[in-house]
Each structure stands twice: as C-alpha cells, then as structure tokens.
Design a protein around this motif. Sequence first.
Motif, PDB file in Angstrom:
ATOM      1  N   HIS A 266     131.266  23.791 -23.242  1.00 32.57           N
ATOM      2  CA  HIS A 266     131.577  22.873 -22.153  1.00 32.57           C
ATOM      3  C   HIS A 266     133.054  22.476 -22.175  1.00 32.57           C
ATOM      4  O   HIS A 266     133.611  22.214 -23.239  1.00 32.57           O
ATOM      5  N   THR A 267     133.668  22.415 -21.006  1.00 28.43           N
ATOM      6  CA  THR A 267     135.030  21.895 -20.862  1.00 28.43           C
ATOM      7  C   THR A 267     135.065  20.990 -19.636  1.00 28.43           C
ATOM      8  O   THR A 267     134.654  21.398 -18.551  1.00 28.43           O
ATOM      9  N   ILE A 268     135.541  19.772 -19.829  1.00 27.31           N
ATOM     10  CA  ILE A 268     135.627  18.818 -18.723  1.00 27.31           C
ATOM     11  C   ILE A 268     137.043  18.262 -18.657  1.00 27.31           C
ATOM     12  O   ILE A 268     137.581  17.778 -19.655  1.00 27.31           O
ATOM     13  N   THR A 269     137.643  18.354 -17.499  1.00 31.18           N
ATOM     14  CA  THR A 269     138.980  17.809 -17.270  1.00 31.18           C
ATOM     15  C   THR A 269     138.895  16.292 -17.112  1.00 31.18           C
ATOM     16  O   THR A 269     138.005  15.770 -16.439  1.00 31.18           O
ATOM     17  N   LEU A 270     139.813  15.579 -17.745  1.00 25.16           N
ATOM     18  CA  LEU A 270     139.845  14.124 -17.679  1.00 25.16           C
ATOM     19  C   LEU A 270     140.702  13.661 -16.513  1.00 25.16           C
ATOM     20  O   LEU A 270     141.748  14.257 -16.222  1.00 25.16           O
ATOM     21  N   GLU A 271     140.274  12.591 -15.886  1.00 26.19           N
ATOM     22  CA  GLU A 271     141.018  12.011 -14.773  1.00 26.19           C
ATOM     23  C   GLU A 271     141.965  10.927 -15.289  1.00 26.19           C
ATOM     24  O   GLU A 271     141.788  10.397 -16.387  1.00 26.19           O
ATOM     25  N   ALA A 272     142.962  10.593 -14.490  1.00 28.24           N
ATOM     26  CA  ALA A 272     143.839   9.482 -14.830  1.00 28.24           C
ATOM     27  C   ALA A 272     143.015   8.196 -14.858  1.00 28.24           C
ATOM     28  O   ALA A 272     142.123   7.991 -14.032  1.00 28.24           O
ATOM     29  N   GLY A 273     143.304   7.342 -15.835  1.00 27.58           N
ATOM     30  CA  GLY A 273     142.551   6.109 -15.984  1.00 27.58           C
ATOM     31  C   GLY A 273     141.430   6.256 -16.999  1.00 27.58           C
ATOM     32  O   GLY A 273     141.529   7.023 -17.945  1.00 27.58           O
ATOM     33  N   GLU A 274     140.329   5.517 -16.785  1.00 29.09           N
ATOM     34  CA  GLU A 274     139.241   5.454 -17.747  1.00 29.09           C
ATOM     35  C   GLU A 274     138.238   6.583 -17.556  1.00 29.09           C
ATOM     36  O   GLU A 274     137.801   6.870 -16.438  1.00 29.09           O
ATOM     37  N   ASN A 275     137.870   7.213 -18.666  1.00 30.04           N
ATOM     38  CA  ASN A 275     136.840   8.255 -18.671  1.00 30.04           C
ATOM     39  C   ASN A 275     135.802   7.876 -19.736  1.00 30.04           C
ATOM     40  O   ASN A 275     136.090   7.915 -20.928  1.00 30.04           O
ATOM     41  N   ILE A 276     134.596   7.507 -19.294  1.00 26.81           N
ATOM     42  CA  ILE A 276     133.534   7.138 -20.224  1.00 26.81           C
ATOM     43  C   ILE A 276     132.807   8.404 -20.677  1.00 26.81           C
ATOM     44  O   ILE A 276     132.485   9.281 -19.873  1.00 26.81           O
TER      45      ILE A 276
END
Length: 216
Positions: A122-132
Amino acid sequence: MRLCFGEFTLDRATRQLLRAGGEHHLEPKAFELLDLLLGRRPEAVSKRDIRDRLWPNTFVSESNLTDLVAQVRHALGDNPRRPRFIRTVHGFGYAFSAEASEQHPSPSGRRHLAPRVTWDQHTITLEAGENILGRDEDVAVRIDAPGVSRRHARIVVTEHQVTLEDLGSKNGTYLNEERLQAPVALRDGDMFRLGRLLIVFRNAPQAGSTRTEAGR
C-alpha cells in the motif's frame, strides 16, 4: 546535491551533515569517508580503496581508519553491534547499509516533495495539513491491520516540516523503536510502527506519478 538517509542529510555542496536542520560536525576526512560510503552504497568498500581515496600516496596505520569510522558512527549515533548505517565487512572494509535518496534542486531552487506512507503493498499520498492514521472509515490513511487503533496517530504536513504524533493509541506509535510521547519530525526514509505494523515515510520527489489508494 544532497543525500538523505534516516533522519540525516549529507549536503555535498556545503559539506555539512544535517539533522533536523542542525549541523552535526564532522572533520573533513570523516565527511569524505561518509560521502564515499554513501556514493558506493550498497557496495562494500575495501580498506585499501578508502585509504587511497582519503590519504593518497601516504602511509597511514590501521588505527587512523578505525578512528575515522568511529567518528562517523558517533555523529550518526550508530551502534557497531547493531548498525543502522555503517556496516563492518570483516577482513575487507566497510559498507553503507541503509536506504538513501538523492535530492537535486529544482530549476526554481525549491524541491517539489511528495510526502507519502508505504506499508506492505500500500502507498498513500499525504495531504497538506492533518492526516489521521487508523482503522476508522473516515480517516485520511485507513489501515485495517491488527493492533492499529481506530484513530491511532496523525501526520501533519506543513511547508517546512512533517511531524508524527500518537493519538493515545493502545499499542503505541514507535519511531526508531522508541514510543512517542510527543510529536516528532519525520525525515525521508524514516520507518515507524503503529503497534506491530511497520510503515515507511517517504518525502523525496518521485520520477513518476504516485499511485494513491483510497484512504476511505
């Protein structure tokens, strides 16, 4: 060009070893040794090649190289019995054993980063700000794995840094095998655990597009 590994960055242009924005002093020969091992990774470099590179046409004793390796390990906080970075190849030489990535300045002088987390396939790109991160259906990074809490941890992405924080999870969040008690900065290549699940954080630019899985 910069070489990033673990929480460290080796800046060849400024000849600095950096950690969390601060410089870790290395003597010139120690810097050259680390640069050589990084440049030849994961290949093992013989003691003869190291001496020829660092002390050309000069006789030096075995202890000179041993002391230099010890200096590099001390700067990196590396344990020779359980090395993260510098591996001793007995009877031969040394090798850089960790993953490292190259950073090249973009034409505008700024790097275009691609913060993301990877585990298993699995690979998930993180967004700017909060990532839970957790098992809840509505979190940014959904991880359905044993030992992961519904809202286990969070990664906060800003222009200047990326931080990881535990959210009071039952099984804990660990970076470098230390349970987090407060937010910590993440560097490209850092590996952290949610309970027993090992996750890799990457922040280096990618050659191609990032495959992003649905986090919901």
